[in-house]
Design a protein around this motif. Structure first.
Motif, short mmCIF file in Angstrom:
data_model
loop_
_atom_site.label_atom_id
_atom_site.label_comp_id
_atom_site.label_asym_id
_atom_site.label_seq_id
_atom_site.Cartn_x
_atom_site.Cartn_y
_atom_site.Cartn_z
N LEU A 1 60.64 12.04 65.58
CA LEU A 1 59.19 11.87 65.48
C LEU A 1 58.88 10.42 65.09
O LEU A 1 59.61 9.83 64.29
CB LEU A 1 58.60 12.80 64.43
CG LEU A 1 58.86 14.30 64.61
CD1 LEU A 1 58.23 15.07 63.45
CD2 LEU A 1 58.32 14.80 65.94
N PHE A 2 57.77 9.91 65.63
CA PHE A 2 57.39 8.52 65.34
C PHE A 2 55.90 8.42 65.03
O PHE A 2 55.11 9.27 65.42
CB PHE A 2 57.72 7.61 66.54
CG PHE A 2 59.17 7.59 66.88
CD1 PHE A 2 60.06 6.78 66.19
CD2 PHE A 2 59.66 8.43 67.87
CE1 PHE A 2 61.40 6.79 66.48
CE2 PHE A 2 61.02 8.44 68.18
CZ PHE A 2 61.88 7.62 67.48
N SER B 1 50.94 14.05 73.93
CA SER B 1 52.20 13.31 73.82
C SER B 1 53.15 13.66 74.95
O SER B 1 53.11 14.77 75.49
CB SER B 1 52.90 13.63 72.49
OG SER B 1 52.10 13.25 71.40
N ALA B 2 54.01 12.70 75.29
CA ALA B 2 55.12 12.98 76.20
C ALA B 2 56.32 13.44 75.36
O ALA B 2 56.37 13.21 74.15
CB ALA B 2 55.48 11.73 76.98
N ALA C 1 60.35 12.83 75.30
CA ALA C 1 61.43 12.00 75.85
C ALA C 1 62.74 12.75 75.74
O ALA C 1 63.03 13.38 74.71
CB ALA C 1 61.53 10.68 75.09
N ALA D 1 62.64 13.42 71.74
CA ALA D 1 61.68 12.73 70.88
C ALA D 1 60.27 13.03 71.36
O ALA D 1 60.03 13.23 72.55
CB ALA D 1 61.93 11.22 70.91
N VAL D 2 59.34 13.04 70.40
CA VAL D 2 57.92 13.13 70.72
C VAL D 2 57.39 11.70 70.88
O VAL D 2 57.59 10.87 70.00
CB VAL D 2 57.15 13.86 69.60
CG1 VAL D 2 55.65 13.85 69.90
CG2 VAL D 2 57.65 15.29 69.45
N ILE D 3 56.73 11.44 72.02
CA ILE D 3 56.18 10.11 72.29
C ILE D 3 54.65 10.22 72.36
O ILE D 3 54.10 10.49 73.43
CB ILE D 3 56.72 9.53 73.62
CG1 ILE D 3 58.25 9.62 73.70
CG2 ILE D 3 56.25 8.08 73.78
CD1 ILE D 3 58.99 8.75 72.69
N PRO D 4 53.96 10.00 71.25
CA PRO D 4 52.49 10.00 71.28
C PRO D 4 52.00 8.82 72.13
O PRO D 4 52.79 7.90 72.42
CB PRO D 4 52.09 9.82 69.81
CG PRO D 4 53.33 10.00 69.01
CD PRO D 4 54.48 9.67 69.91
N PRO D 5 50.71 8.84 72.51
CA PRO D 5 50.18 7.69 73.25
C PRO D 5 50.60 6.38 72.59
O PRO D 5 50.46 6.21 71.38
CB PRO D 5 48.67 7.91 73.17
CG PRO D 5 48.53 9.39 73.14
CD PRO D 5 49.68 9.87 72.28
N VAL D 6 51.12 5.46 73.41
CA VAL D 6 51.73 4.25 72.86
C VAL D 6 50.65 3.19 72.61
O VAL D 6 49.58 3.20 73.22
CB VAL D 6 52.82 3.71 73.80
CG1 VAL D 6 53.93 4.76 73.98
CG2 VAL D 6 52.25 3.31 75.16
#
Lengths: 142, 81
Positions: free
Chosen positions: B7-8, B51-52, B54, B73-78
């Motif tokens: 998570l980020f 979120s995408a 990965a 991994a969770v990739i929220p809007p960058v």
């Protein structure tokens, strides 16, 4: 060349890495920390990345830029950690034999980075509050 | 199969965790990762929808079938740049 760094970005040094006798043009884009977003005052930003994926996506952007345009060297560097207003957060330098390719590839690289690379910023206000910026579309959707 | 999901940024702050471990049956898909994450950390549900996911450092479609050892991994809007 793509890189993530916690150290300040030196645009002059990046320019030197892409210059070449075969290239008559060099384009440089710098992203710097802005003090206002709408009416919200920012005192500093925190940047976070998913490093292995960010470097992979940045490398793919370089490959795509080379596929689309005749370019010499591409330099794509993003800073991570805490940055003050005015500091350089991202730098893109592209050399090419002619200026059109240098401008176009540089523009493409920064636009693609902002759309696809897993890096996030947290805007920190004077009152100590902070917000992660997750406003764009779902990443990777085309 | 057990998977660790990284998570980020806002997802990490909401969940108060840098990673979440989820258990999924063989043949599970990326869509099942979303369901399991929302069950493990309900506070992520809204952000997950934007979120995408990965898989091994690439954006993954929801119907992609997982293999043992896959990195998720969770990739929220960058918001780099």
């Amino acid at each position: 060349m793509v890189r993530l760094t916690h150290d300040p970005i030196d645009p002059g040094a990046l320019l030197e890495t892409v210059r070449s006798p075969h290239c008559g043009a060099v384009a440089l884009f710098l992203g710097t920390v802005r003090d206002l977003t709408g009416e919200q005052v920012t005192v500093f930003l925190d940047y976070e990345a998913y490093p292995p994926m960010a470097e992979k996506k940045m490398a793919e952007i370089e490959v795509e830029a080379r596929r689309r345009w005749e370019v010499g060297e591409v330099g794509l560097v993003h800073r991570l950690g805490r940055l003050s207003v005015g500091e350089v957060s991202v730098a893109v330098a592209v050399s090419a034999p002619h200026r059109a390719a240098a401008f176009d590839a540089c523009r493409y690289a920064i636009d693609a980075l902002k759309e696809l690379v897993p890096i996030w910023k947290r805007e920190n206000a004077p009152d100590g509050s902070g917000t992660w910026v997750h406003q764009s579309a779902k990443p990777g959707d085309r | 199969m057990s998977f660790t999901v990284h998570l980020f940024a806002g997802a990490r702050e909401l969940a108060r965790a840098e990673m979440v471990t989820i258990d999924l049956p063989a043949g599970a898909t990326v869509a099942d990762v979303r369901t399991a994450l929302a069950r493990a950390k309900p506070i992520l549900t809204r952000l997950l929808g934007r979120s995408a996911i990965a898989l091994n450092h690439d954006f993954a479609d929801d119907d992609h079938i997982l293999a043992p050892g896959d990195e998720l991994a969770v990739i929220p809007p960058v918001s780099g740049g």
